[in-house]
Design an enzyme around this catalytic site. Structure first.
Site, short mmCIF file in Angstrom:
data_model
loop_
_atom_site.label_atom_id
_atom_site.label_comp_id
_atom_site.label_asym_id
_atom_site.label_seq_id
_atom_site.Cartn_x
_atom_site.Cartn_y
_atom_site.Cartn_z
N SER A 131 -70.14 39.53 2.16
CA SER A 131 -69.76 40.64 3.22
C SER A 131 -69.16 41.79 2.04
O SER A 131 -69.92 42.69 2.45
CB SER A 131 -68.34 40.35 3.79
OG SER A 131 -68.60 39.75 5.11
N LYS A 162 -58.72 34.46 -1.01
CA LYS A 162 -60.05 34.11 -1.38
C LYS A 162 -60.85 35.37 -2.15
O LYS A 162 -61.59 35.17 -3.20
CB LYS A 162 -60.75 34.35 0.01
CG LYS A 162 -60.50 33.17 1.01
CD LYS A 162 -61.32 33.24 2.15
CE LYS A 162 -60.77 32.51 3.40
NZ LYS A 162 -61.60 32.59 4.79
N LYS A 204 -57.07 40.63 8.50
CA LYS A 204 -57.51 39.78 9.54
C LYS A 204 -57.19 40.37 10.96
O LYS A 204 -56.30 40.57 11.09
CB LYS A 204 -57.00 38.41 9.48
CG LYS A 204 -57.86 37.09 10.17
CD LYS A 204 -59.01 36.99 9.45
CE LYS A 204 -59.58 35.69 9.76
NZ LYS A 204 -60.62 35.05 8.71
N1 GLU Z 1 -63.89 35.76 8.59
C1 GLU Z 1 -64.71 35.14 7.44
C2 GLU Z 1 -63.47 34.30 6.55
O1 GLU Z 1 -62.62 33.85 7.05
C3 GLU Z 1 -65.39 36.24 6.68
C4 GLU Z 1 -64.60 37.48 6.33
C5 GLU Z 1 -65.33 38.70 5.96
O2 GLU Z 1 -66.70 38.57 5.91
O3 GLU Z 1 -64.80 39.73 5.53
O4 GLU Z 1 -63.88 34.11 5.42
#
Ligand code: GLU
Length: 424
Positions: free
Chosen positions: A350, A95, A107
């Protein structure tokens, strides 16, 4: 998140391999990308109010930090496991690379059903988990955030605990915080807003008029409910929604503002009266334009994919389609917006939150939304152009865009030789 026997780590490795091949790169690139650089397992004993001690297990996985600190959410869910957390950290790398953020993938997760804990126990678990992973996190190392079943309030407990240990306030430690303690305007809705931006781009690509379109959503948590809100705002009729409580259907369109208020009052969607009830299976097979899985992994499978009539599948959840499910959708001409593109609005805002924390200067919501829109649209274009260039599906194109970006960083750092890149 039932994985239905599918291991998400194996799935993501398969996708990486195919995409490295698709770019004509050497196998050595896959060797670098295929594993997280660091995975920590922690035990979290908690004293419950009934006097018992329950020892929970948690993880934090950090995939690759060549572009910047690793970043990604923390989930609390009974089906968390080490391979899922590894896979999710790789997805985060993808991403960030697709959006071109200066971040790597991370994660975390704890194996727990948060409904089994009262508020005090949940706070103790949150504080204890962050203490256990403190040695490997930090605003320049690895930056957590919310994910499934974790909220701004939980982020606040976590950062409070970290600050106590650290001796001073570190607002950039994690993101998704309440606004009063350094959270960003627009972060709460960011993932849903980004999902709808990508749906708009996909609709343009296939000449679908959104003001005449219908949609169905699986999941009404943070992402599903925000997606419903922005679809409704764009004139799309959301005709069905399912979640753990059941499902609701109204062919004239569900009143999303009213449903949102109903749920905010503490009710579950299945109890919302102005609709018929519907099973998830039936909802997937509805003759709608847009289907949005916004819940858990492995929902679009070789069993469910053939029933899908939607023109666009927008993957708001992480990993909602199995490779077989994806192939069936592609053969049937469905336009897939893959998860690593579709739901990247969350990590994008974020990143803005972390930038604001680092500058100690805070943006207006309008600026956050504008910059999010710009980044999502250019990422969509990069993926769409890659799909056209390589004559691939959208998912493989998204991986190829992410991998290409990472490869340029690997090359700049001297990890790989020119020969590995000859065809890129
Ligand atoms: N948990 C979200 C995701 O899977 C956001 C992660 C973040 O904001 O760092 O993309």
């Amino acid at each position: 998140m039932s994985t239905h026997g599918k291991n998400p780590y194996e799935i993501v490795q398969e996708l990486l391999k195919e995409s490295v091949n698709g770019l004509g790169l050497d196998e050595s690139i896959y060797q670098i990308l295929k594993k997280p650089m660091r995975v920590l397992e922690v035990s979290i004993p908690i004293r419950k109010d009934n006097g018992d001690i329950v020892n929970y297990t948690g993880y934090r996985s950090q995939h690759l930090d060549i572009l910047g600190p690793t970043k990604g959410g923390i989930r609390f869910h009974p089906e968390v496991n080490i391979d899922e957390v590894r896979a999710l950290s790789i997805w985060m790398s993808m991403k960030s690379a697709i959006i071109q953020l200066p971040l790597g993938g991370g994660k975390g997760g704890v194996i727990v059903n948060p409904n089994d804990l009262n508020e005090r126990e949940l706070e103790e678990l949150s504080r204890s988990y962050i203490r256990k992973i403190t040695p490997i996190i930090g605003p320049k190392k690895d930056i957590p955030a919310p994910d499934m079943n974790t909220t701004p309030e939980i982020m606040a407990w976590m950062i409070d605990e970290y600050d106590k240990l650290n001796g001073y306030n570190v607002p950039g430690l994690l993101t998704g915080k309440p606004i009063i303690i350094g959270g960003s305007q627009g972060r709460l809705e960011a993932t849903g807003r980004g999902v709808v931006i990508t749906i708009r781009e996909a609709a343009n690509a296939i000449n679908l008029d959104l003001s005449q379109a219908t949609a169905a959503i699986q999941g009404f948590g943070n992402v599903g409910s925000a997606t419903a809100h922005f679809l409704h705002e764009s004139g799309v009729k959301v005709v069905a929604i399912t979640d753990e409580s059941g499902g609701i259907y109204n062919e004239n369109g569900i009143n999303i503002p009213e449903l949102t208020e109903f749920v905010a009052e503490g009710n579950v969607i299945a109890d919302y009266e102005k609709c018929e009830s519907i099973s998830n299976e039936k909802m997937f097979a509805l003759p709608i334009d847009i289907l949005i899985p916004a819940a858990i992994e492995n929902q679009i499978t070789k069993e469910t994919a053939p029933t899908i009539q939607a023109k666009i599948v927008a993957e708001a959840a992480n990993g909602p389609s199995t490779p077989e499910g994806n192939d069936i959708l592609e053969e049937n001409g469905v336009f897939i917006i893959p998860d690593i593109l579709c739901n990247a609005g969350g990590v994008t805002v974020s990143y803005f939150e972390w930038v604001q924390n680092t500058m100690n200067y805070y943006w207006k919501e309008e600026k956050v939304n504008r910059e999010l829109e710009e980044k999502m649209i250019s990422a969509f274009k990069r993926v769409y152009e890659m799909k056209e260039e390589k004559k691939s599906g959208m998912r493989q194109a998204a991986y190829m865009v992410g991998i290409k970006h990472l490869v340029l960083a690997l090359k700049a750092r001297g990890w790989i030789k020119n020969g590995d890149l000859s065809k890129m």
